[in-house]
Design a protein around this motif. Structure first.
Motif, PDB file in Angstrom:
ATOM      1  N   SER A 294      -3.345  -6.925   3.031  1.00  0.00           N
ATOM      2  CA  SER A 294      -2.964  -6.355   1.742  1.00  0.00           C
ATOM      3  C   SER A 294      -3.089  -4.837   1.751  1.00  0.00           C
ATOM      4  O   SER A 294      -2.196  -4.115   1.284  1.00  0.00           O
ATOM      5  CB  SER A 294      -3.836  -6.957   0.638  1.00  0.00           C
ATOM      6  OG  SER A 294      -3.568  -6.361  -0.609  1.00  0.00           O
ATOM      7  N   LEU A 295      -4.192  -4.331   2.274  1.00  0.00           N
ATOM      8  CA  LEU A 295      -4.391  -2.887   2.334  1.00  0.00           C
ATOM      9  C   LEU A 295      -3.366  -2.217   3.238  1.00  0.00           C
ATOM     10  O   LEU A 295      -2.825  -1.152   2.911  1.00  0.00           O
ATOM     11  CB  LEU A 295      -5.811  -2.576   2.815  1.00  0.00           C
ATOM     12  CG  LEU A 295      -6.957  -2.907   1.856  1.00  0.00           C
ATOM     13  CD1 LEU A 295      -8.298  -2.788   2.570  1.00  0.00           C
ATOM     14  CD2 LEU A 295      -6.927  -1.996   0.626  1.00  0.00           C
ATOM     15  N   ALA A 296      -3.100  -2.830   4.391  1.00  0.00           N
ATOM     16  CA  ALA A 296      -2.144  -2.246   5.333  1.00  0.00           C
ATOM     17  C   ALA A 296      -0.737  -2.240   4.747  1.00  0.00           C
ATOM     18  O   ALA A 296       0.016  -1.265   4.919  1.00  0.00           O
ATOM     19  CB  ALA A 296      -2.171  -3.005   6.653  1.00  0.00           C
ATOM     20  N   ASP A 297      -0.372  -3.316   4.057  1.00  0.00           N
ATOM     21  CA  ASP A 297       0.943  -3.349   3.407  1.00  0.00           C
ATOM     22  C   ASP A 297       1.059  -2.236   2.377  1.00  0.00           C
ATOM     23  O   ASP A 297       2.102  -1.566   2.263  1.00  0.00           O
ATOM     24  CB  ASP A 297       1.169  -4.708   2.739  1.00  0.00           C
ATOM     25  CG  ASP A 297       1.440  -5.816   3.738  1.00  0.00           C
ATOM     26  OD1 ASP A 297       1.737  -5.513   4.909  1.00  0.00           O
ATOM     27  OD2 ASP A 297       1.360  -6.996   3.330  1.00  0.00           O
ATOM     28  N   GLN A 298      -0.007  -2.042   1.599  1.00  0.00           N
ATOM     29  CA  GLN A 298       0.004  -0.965   0.610  1.00  0.00           C
ATOM     30  C   GLN A 298       0.151   0.392   1.280  1.00  0.00           C
ATOM     31  O   GLN A 298       0.887   1.264   0.803  1.00  0.00           O
ATOM     32  CB  GLN A 298      -1.272  -0.995  -0.224  1.00  0.00           C
ATOM     33  CG  GLN A 298      -1.319   0.099  -1.280  1.00  0.00           C
ATOM     34  CD  GLN A 298      -2.675   0.215  -1.962  1.00  0.00           C
ATOM     35  OE1 GLN A 298      -3.509  -0.665  -1.842  1.00  0.00           O
ATOM     36  NE2 GLN A 298      -2.888   1.311  -2.671  1.00  0.00           N
ATOM     37  N   LEU A 299      -0.540   0.570   2.406  1.00  0.00           N
ATOM     38  CA  LEU A 299      -0.471   1.846   3.109  1.00  0.00           C
ATOM     39  C   LEU A 299       0.945   2.102   3.623  1.00  0.00           C
ATOM     40  O   LEU A 299       1.482   3.211   3.457  1.00  0.00           O
ATOM     41  CB  LEU A 299      -1.478   1.857   4.259  1.00  0.00           C
ATOM     42  CG  LEU A 299      -1.510   3.112   5.129  1.00  0.00           C
ATOM     43  CD1 LEU A 299      -1.744   4.369   4.296  1.00  0.00           C
ATOM     44  CD2 LEU A 299      -2.592   2.976   6.211  1.00  0.00           C
ATOM     45  N   ARG A 300       1.558   1.095   4.231  1.00  0.00           N
ATOM     46  CA  ARG A 300       2.934   1.270   4.728  1.00  0.00           C
ATOM     47  C   ARG A 300       3.890   1.617   3.583  1.00  0.00           C
ATOM     48  O   ARG A 300       4.709   2.535   3.693  1.00  0.00           O
ATOM     49  CB  ARG A 300       3.417  -0.003   5.425  1.00  0.00           C
ATOM     50  CG  ARG A 300       2.777  -0.285   6.753  1.00  0.00           C
ATOM     51  CD  ARG A 300       3.420  -1.458   7.481  1.00  0.00           C
ATOM     52  NE  ARG A 300       2.570  -1.822   8.605  1.00  0.00           N
ATOM     53  CZ  ARG A 300       1.613  -2.749   8.554  1.00  0.00           C
ATOM     54  NH1 ARG A 300       1.424  -3.440   7.430  1.00  0.00           N
ATOM     55  NH2 ARG A 300       0.864  -2.992   9.602  1.00  0.00           N
ATOM     56  N   GLU A 301       3.801   0.839   2.515  1.00  0.00           N
ATOM     57  CA  GLU A 301       4.711   1.046   1.386  1.00  0.00           C
ATOM     58  C   GLU A 301       4.518   2.422   0.752  1.00  0.00           C
ATOM     59  O   GLU A 301       5.490   3.050   0.298  1.00  0.00           O
ATOM     60  CB  GLU A 301       4.486  -0.049   0.344  1.00  0.00           C
ATOM     61  CG  GLU A 301       4.916  -1.434   0.826  1.00  0.00           C
ATOM     62  CD  GLU A 301       4.397  -2.553  -0.059  1.00  0.00           C
ATOM     63  OE1 GLU A 301       3.770  -2.241  -1.109  1.00  0.00           O
ATOM     64  OE2 GLU A 301       4.583  -3.730   0.290  1.00  0.00           O
ATOM     65  N   SER A 302       3.274   2.895   0.743  1.00  0.00           N
ATOM     66  CA  SER A 302       3.005   4.200   0.128  1.00  0.00           C
ATOM     67  C   SER A 302       3.429   5.343   1.030  1.00  0.00           C
ATOM     68  O   SER A 302       3.936   6.371   0.552  1.00  0.00           O
ATOM     69  CB  SER A 302       1.513   4.312  -0.207  1.00  0.00           C
ATOM     70  OG  SER A 302       1.117   3.315  -1.128  1.00  0.00           O
ATOM     71  N   LEU A 303       3.234   5.198   2.336  1.00  0.00           N
ATOM     72  CA  LEU A 303       3.591   6.282   3.247  1.00  0.00           C
ATOM     73  C   LEU A 303       5.079   6.598   3.213  1.00  0.00           C
ATOM     74  O   LEU A 303       5.477   7.766   3.250  1.00  0.00           O
ATOM     75  CB  LEU A 303       3.170   5.916   4.681  1.00  0.00           C
ATOM     76  CG  LEU A 303       1.692   6.081   5.015  1.00  0.00           C
ATOM     77  CD1 LEU A 303       1.379   5.462   6.367  1.00  0.00           C
ATOM     78  CD2 LEU A 303       1.282   7.556   5.018  1.00  0.00           C
ATOM     79  N   VAL A 304       5.904   5.547   3.137  1.00  0.00           N
ATOM     80  CA  VAL A 304       7.351   5.804   3.192  1.00  0.00           C
ATOM     81  C   VAL A 304       7.871   6.450   1.920  1.00  0.00           C
ATOM     82  O   VAL A 304       9.032   6.891   1.883  1.00  0.00           O
ATOM     83  CB  VAL A 304       8.136   4.503   3.495  1.00  0.00           C
ATOM     84  CG1 VAL A 304       7.780   3.965   4.872  1.00  0.00           C
ATOM     85  CG2 VAL A 304       7.909   3.448   2.423  1.00  0.00           C
ATOM     86  N   THR A 305       7.047   6.531   0.892  1.00  0.00           N
ATOM     87  CA  THR A 305       7.469   7.250  -0.319  1.00  0.00           C
ATOM     88  C   THR A 305       7.278   8.750  -0.166  1.00  0.00           C
ATOM     89  O   THR A 305       7.787   9.521  -0.994  1.00  0.00           O
ATOM     90  CB  THR A 305       6.669   6.782  -1.549  1.00  0.00           C
ATOM     91  OG1 THR A 305       5.288   7.169  -1.405  1.00  0.00           O
ATOM     92  CG2 THR A 305       6.769   5.278  -1.730  1.00  0.00           C
ATOM     93  N   GLN A 306       6.569   9.174   0.876  1.00  0.00           N
ATOM     94  CA  GLN A 306       6.325  10.591   1.100  1.00  0.00           C
ATOM     95  C   GLN A 306       7.514  11.211   1.837  1.00  0.00           C
ATOM     96  O   GLN A 306       7.961  10.680   2.857  1.00  0.00           O
ATOM     97  CB  GLN A 306       5.043  10.792   1.920  1.00  0.00           C
ATOM     98  CG  GLN A 306       3.783  10.321   1.232  1.00  0.00           C
ATOM     99  CD  GLN A 306       3.501  11.102  -0.031  1.00  0.00           C
ATOM    100  OE1 GLN A 306       3.385  12.326  -0.019  1.00  0.00           O
ATOM    101  NE2 GLN A 306       3.408  10.392  -1.152  1.00  0.00           N
ATOM    102  N   PRO A 307       8.038  12.322   1.357  1.00  0.00           N
ATOM    103  CA  PRO A 307       9.171  12.963   2.025  1.00  0.00           C
ATOM    104  C   PRO A 307       8.857  13.283   3.488  1.00  0.00           C
ATOM    105  O   PRO A 307       7.810  13.854   3.802  1.00  0.00           O
ATOM    106  CB  PRO A 307       9.382  14.251   1.217  1.00  0.00           C
ATOM    107  CG  PRO A 307       8.796  13.945  -0.128  1.00  0.00           C
ATOM    108  CD  PRO A 307       7.628  13.043   0.140  1.00  0.00           C
TER     109      PRO A 307
END
Length: 391
Positions: A294-307
């Protein structure tokens, strides 16, 4: 459900650092660190041999704890000082001859593949590399088609050091069983974050470390070898732990997996590893796996929102390792910048993955690896720092 407040209280560094380098070495919980230092103090007071004798029950628990963790018998477990040496002990015990073949995958770990290359020079074996499927994990059907009468070993890294994919170990086990080929699984990055059952996986041999997701001490490791294959192996090294000198010109191997052990070892580290496995099992491996994912999925999803930030994990199934790059910034620079902000990550490069990263046109990646004691707030702060937010 994991009591996050408790496990973070058991991990004092959580107050001062965001530790996303669990694939390198996790932060030890206090009960594990206390077990190590407690035994060292006992050695100081009583003497090394005498302290070991007093710790006999804890040392015996090493085998039963790992047997429970991996779903095997205690006699199939051995202590080895690190995962690479454990893997080497099993690999070099196989009776390779010229023309024999080893079947592996492009995600294979550097030290393992180096051993294969050495055996190719030394014994004339051949290395067959199964391709990846469209997702990046091992193509099981292609691997099946590559098995030949000369194939003596299938060697697979469950979770590669350079990314978050989880190779389909059970499907490969089914191939190995169907062909009757020994199967060696490197679980260095999976044990402690993923539930493992060697019977279900179908591997004959498995190796791992203490320092990563098991949260044990550095310089500790283990191996599993099935009772069905152990007598077909010829350990590369021998000493008075691995065997008994029965007469002037005779000896007998220790029973089961313990023929791969050495008499001298880090006793405090072994005890610490026992406590690490016990700690993980008290929380529950299934609960750990669910939270890490769950934490890793959140990290992946959040990172790709960064330009400008791209995530590079492959495979149908992912784990707690997340690899990424920030456009225009070398991974080493990203790592240094995050360290200055109190955030631990590592960098993975071709030296660890010559069959993988260059084929993807990558020179290096930042590797962030979460564990169950990390939090959503830490992920938010980390992602902000990756994007350049100095907070």
């Amino acid at each position: 459900m994991i009591d996050i407040a408790k496990v973070r209280a058991d991990t004092p560094a959580c107050e001062t650092v965001i530790h996303f380098n669990n694939a390198g070495a996790s932060l030890m919980p206090a009960p594990v660190a206390d077990a190590v230092t407690g035994h060292l103090k006992l050695e100081q007071r009583a003497g090394g041999y005498e302290a070991e004798a007093q710790a006999a029950d804890e040392l015996a628990a090493f085998y039963t704890e790992f047997a429970a963790l991996l779903g095997c018998d205690a006699a199939e477990i051995a202590y080895v000082e690190n995962a690479t040496r454990a893997w080497d002990m099993l690999f070099y015990s196989l009776p390779f001859a010229p023309g024999d073949r080893v079947l592996t995958h492009g995600a294979e770990y550097a030290s393992n593949f180096l051993a294969m290359l050495q055996m190719a020079e030394r014994r004339g074996i051949r290395i067959d590399i199964a391709p990846s499927d469209a997702s990046g994990q091992v193509d099981v059907a292609a691997l099946d088609a590559l098995v030949r009468p000369e194939t003596r070993l299938i060697a697979l890294t469950h979770v590669p050091t350079q990314g978050g994919l989880v190779n389909p170990a059970e499907a490969v086990g089914a191939v190995a069983r169907r062909h009757g080929v020994p199967y060696l699984l490197d679980a260095c990055q999976s044990v402690g974050q993923i539930a493992l059952d060697v019977r279900r996986i179908g591997c004959d041999m498995l190796t791992g470390t203490g320092r990563k997701f098991l949260r044990g001490p550095r310089g500790t490791g283990f191996l599993y070898v099935s009772r069905h294959v152990v007598d077909r192996l010829d350990p590369a090294f021998i000493d008075m732990r691995a065997a008994t000198w029965t007469g002037p010109d005779t000896f007998e191997w220790a029973p089961g997996a313990r023929r791969f052990e050495t008499w001298e070892s880090n006793v405090a580290g072994r005890i610490g590893l026992v406590h690490a496995v016990r700690y993980a099992r008290s929380i529950g491996i299934d609960a750990i796996e669910a939270r890490v994912n769950s934490l890793a999925d959140q990290l992946r999803e959040s990172l790709v929102t960064q330009p400008g930030v791209s995530v590079h994990d492959r495979g149908e199934r992912h784990c707690g390792i997340v690899t990424f790059r920030r456009q225009g910034e070398a991974p080493e620079t990203t790592q240094r910048r995050l360290l200055e902000a109190g955030m631990n990550v590592s960098v993975t490069g071709p030296v660890s993955a010559q069959l993988d990263l260059p084929s993807r046109g990558l020179d290096a990646l930042v590797r962030a690896s979460v564990h169950y004691y990390n939090t959503n707030d830490e992920i938010a702060r980390f992602v902000g720092a990756v994007g350049g937010d100095r907070g």
